[in-house]
Write a protein that holds these residues in place. Structure first.
Motif, mmCIF file in Angstrom:
data_model
loop_
_atom_site.group_PDB
_atom_site.id
_atom_site.type_symbol
_atom_site.label_atom_id
_atom_site.label_comp_id
_atom_site.label_asym_id
_atom_site.label_seq_id
_atom_site.Cartn_x
_atom_site.Cartn_y
_atom_site.Cartn_z
ATOM 1 N N ASP A 1 39.014 37.910 14.131
ATOM 2 C CA ASP A 1 38.974 38.669 12.881
ATOM 3 C C ASP A 1 38.352 37.835 11.775
ATOM 4 O O ASP A 1 38.199 36.622 11.897
ATOM 5 N N ASP A 2 37.988 38.515 10.680
ATOM 6 C CA ASP A 2 37.385 37.833 9.532
ATOM 7 C C ASP A 2 38.367 37.758 8.364
ATOM 8 O O ASP A 2 37.962 37.803 7.196
ATOM 9 N N GLY A 3 39.651 37.647 8.676
ATOM 10 C CA GLY A 3 40.676 37.607 7.630
ATOM 11 C C GLY A 3 40.754 36.285 6.908
ATOM 12 O O GLY A 3 39.828 35.455 6.972
ATOM 13 N N LEU A 4 41.867 36.071 6.238
ATOM 14 C CA LEU A 4 42.033 34.884 5.401
ATOM 15 C C LEU A 4 42.107 33.591 6.201
ATOM 16 O O LEU A 4 41.806 32.517 5.676
ATOM 17 N N GLY A 5 42.536 33.690 7.458
ATOM 18 C CA GLY A 5 42.678 32.476 8.254
ATOM 19 C C GLY A 5 43.918 31.687 7.854
ATOM 20 O O GLY A 5 44.659 32.055 6.939
ATOM 21 N N MET A 6 44.142 30.570 8.562
ATOM 22 C CA MET A 6 45.336 29.750 8.329
ATOM 23 C C MET A 6 44.989 28.277 8.217
ATOM 24 O O MET A 6 44.030 27.800 8.838
#
Length: 491
Positions: free
Chosen positions: A67-72
């Protein structure tokens, strides 16, 4: 500070990692519910695009979800890899689709023996950690140990992300039945197709609004709307609000088969059949949790098949509605069951009318001038049917054949008295979806010819083109063929 436990002997009873991790694999996830759980995490991370790839390579096959979300960050990823990373009682953000802090681990490891997660938060370095059950269950291994390892190619690809997360399932022992003789690539991709169909339904509201794009093996996933809201003959009923407006309920009566294209009808059949798709569809934050279930209020019946009801819940009702860890079960609290039963009965009653009357009550509500071929009669409490001699086509035919009127009426009386009513009822009950539509086996040219003949008579009576078209739309059986009515000239 004294405590009631001060003088009690204590001993740690931590679970063994190997046995506990193996046990967590058996919570009942299917491949499709497991993949959906990973997509939930992506949505919470504000992803706008999720890619799912089923990659066949025999025993080395894998499933990759990115996914292209916020990441960690490193610490966030380690925390996310920890079983029970949050309490189900914790207050959550409105868009949080999780609850137990177990989804990433339990969903993934229900399908594979090695879970690798690579993640990057914008402007920070790539982080990666792995759960390897073969390592955890090895005789000389103790504790809850994750490994910092990943394939070189995976590191290279993930390293190009600006932000986002990649979840990789390897050693797919619960997906690939290697002990099954003849298990092949085709079997693997049949599982993939089942997953795709599940995603089309579970996340259809995200896909419809463009909030989320899902790419499955390189192809964009399209939404499948169980309520057929794009069909003109679908009947939405008024909203019902419960719990101070926090729970929204919307009932839909789907069109009769005669009002749908064959492709739409067939797709519902392929997804389990119209009978099985009736019921409640329970959503939390627009994510479908439970599909096609009457919640124990009534039983499914063939004549309820056109009834589907949407329930929208906020996530703080998880406990009251007994949302399970797989997000595939929901049960309403006792305090709401009375209201839900009332809504259910109102919906299925109307759905039954549409089913039994082939959708004609829609036209009845539009105008009192709808012309049926048959009239329902009652005498001394007994029902029977008569041919409607005021039907425009029948009346026109009788008028043109005035010299044979008595013979025509004898013929109509013979037809009326020999209608095989009991046989029709039995067949429709036994095979409700196999009843032919009027003129189904007749060429369109013959139907069009009848329409032209009727419209020409109306023209001679001085009726305008718009009125003629409206009258055709309100005359059985031509009302079932609006596309042919549009082809006629009314000049």
């Amino acid at each position: 500070m004294s405590s009631k436990y001060d003088n009690i002997k204590m001993r740690e009873a931590a679970p063994f990692a190997a046995s506990m991790m193996e046990s967590l694999r058996d919570l009942g996830y299917s491949t499709e519910t497991a993949v959906a759980d990973i997509i939930d995490n992506a949505i919470f991370a504000r992803a706008t695009k999720v890619s799912i790839d089923f990659l066949w390579n025999g025993v080395q096959s894998r499933i990759v979800i990115s996914d292209d979300g916020l990441g960690m960050t490193e610490e966030q990823l380690v925390r996310a890899m920890r079983p029970g990373s949050q309490s189900p009682a914790s207050e959550r953000k409105n868009n949080d689709l999780g609850r137990f802090g177990l989804g990433l681990k339990t969903a993934s490891l229900s399908q594979c023996r090695m879970l690798t997660v690579l993640s990057r938060k914008k402007t920070q370095k790539l982080s990666y950690w792995c759960w390897d059950l073969d390592y955890i269950t090895a005789p000389d291994t103790e504790g809850w140990t994750i490994l910092q390892k990943a394939e070189k190619d995976d590191l290279l690809k993930a390293g190009k992300m600006i932000s986002g997360t990649v979840v990789i399932w390897d050693n797919l022992d619960r997906v690939i039945e290697l002990d099954k003789e003849g298990y092949s690539e085709d079997d693997f991709y049949l599982v993939a197709e089942k997953v795709k169909r599940h995603i089309e339904m579970v996340f259809h509201r995200y896909l419809e609004t463009g909030k989320l794009q899902i790419i499955f093996n390189g192809v964009a996933v399209r939404a499948w709307d169980p309520f057929l809201r794009g069909e003109i003959a679908t009947q939405p009923l008024p909203d019902e609000l419960l719990e101070n407006g926090e729970i929204r309920i919307k009932s839909y009566i789907l069109p009769h088969r005669s009002k749908l294209g064959e492709d739409i009808w067939s797709e519902n059949e392929e997804r389990g059949g119209w009978d099985s798709l009736q019921g409640f569809y329970v959503y939390r934050n627009e994510r479908l949790l439970l599909a096609a279930d009457w919640l124990g209020l009534i039983r499914k019946k063939p004549h309820y098949k056109l009834a589907r009801i949407m329930i929208d819940l906020p996530n703080h009702f998880d406990h009251e509605w007994q949302i399970d860890i797989k997000k595939s079960r929901a049960s309403p609290p006792l305090t709401l069951r009375h209201y839900l039963k009332a809504i259910t009965m109102a919906t299925v009653t109307q759905a039954e009318q549409v089913f039994r009357h082939r959708g004609k009550q829609v036209q009845r509500s539009l105008s009192g001038d709808f012309s049926f071929v048959w009239k329902e009669m009652v005498k001394d409490g007994r029902f029977f049917f008569r041919i409607n001699q005021d039907h425009p086509f029948i009346a026109s035919f009788v008028l043109k054949s005035a010299d044979k009127k008595k013979d025509i009426q004898k013929l109509l009386r013979l037809i009326e008295q020999t209608v095989p009513g009991s046989s029709i009822i039995a067949k429709e009950h036994e095979y409700p979806d196999n009843m032919m539509r009027p003129f189904e086996m007749i060429p369109d040219t013959e139907i069009t010819s009848l329409m032209k003949e009727l419209s020409e008579g109306w023209k001679k009576q001085g009726l305008a083109g718009d009125l003629i078209k409206k009258k055709l739309l309100m005359t059985e059986p031509f009302s079932d063929y609006p596309q042919l009515i549009e082809t006629l000239s009314y000049e």
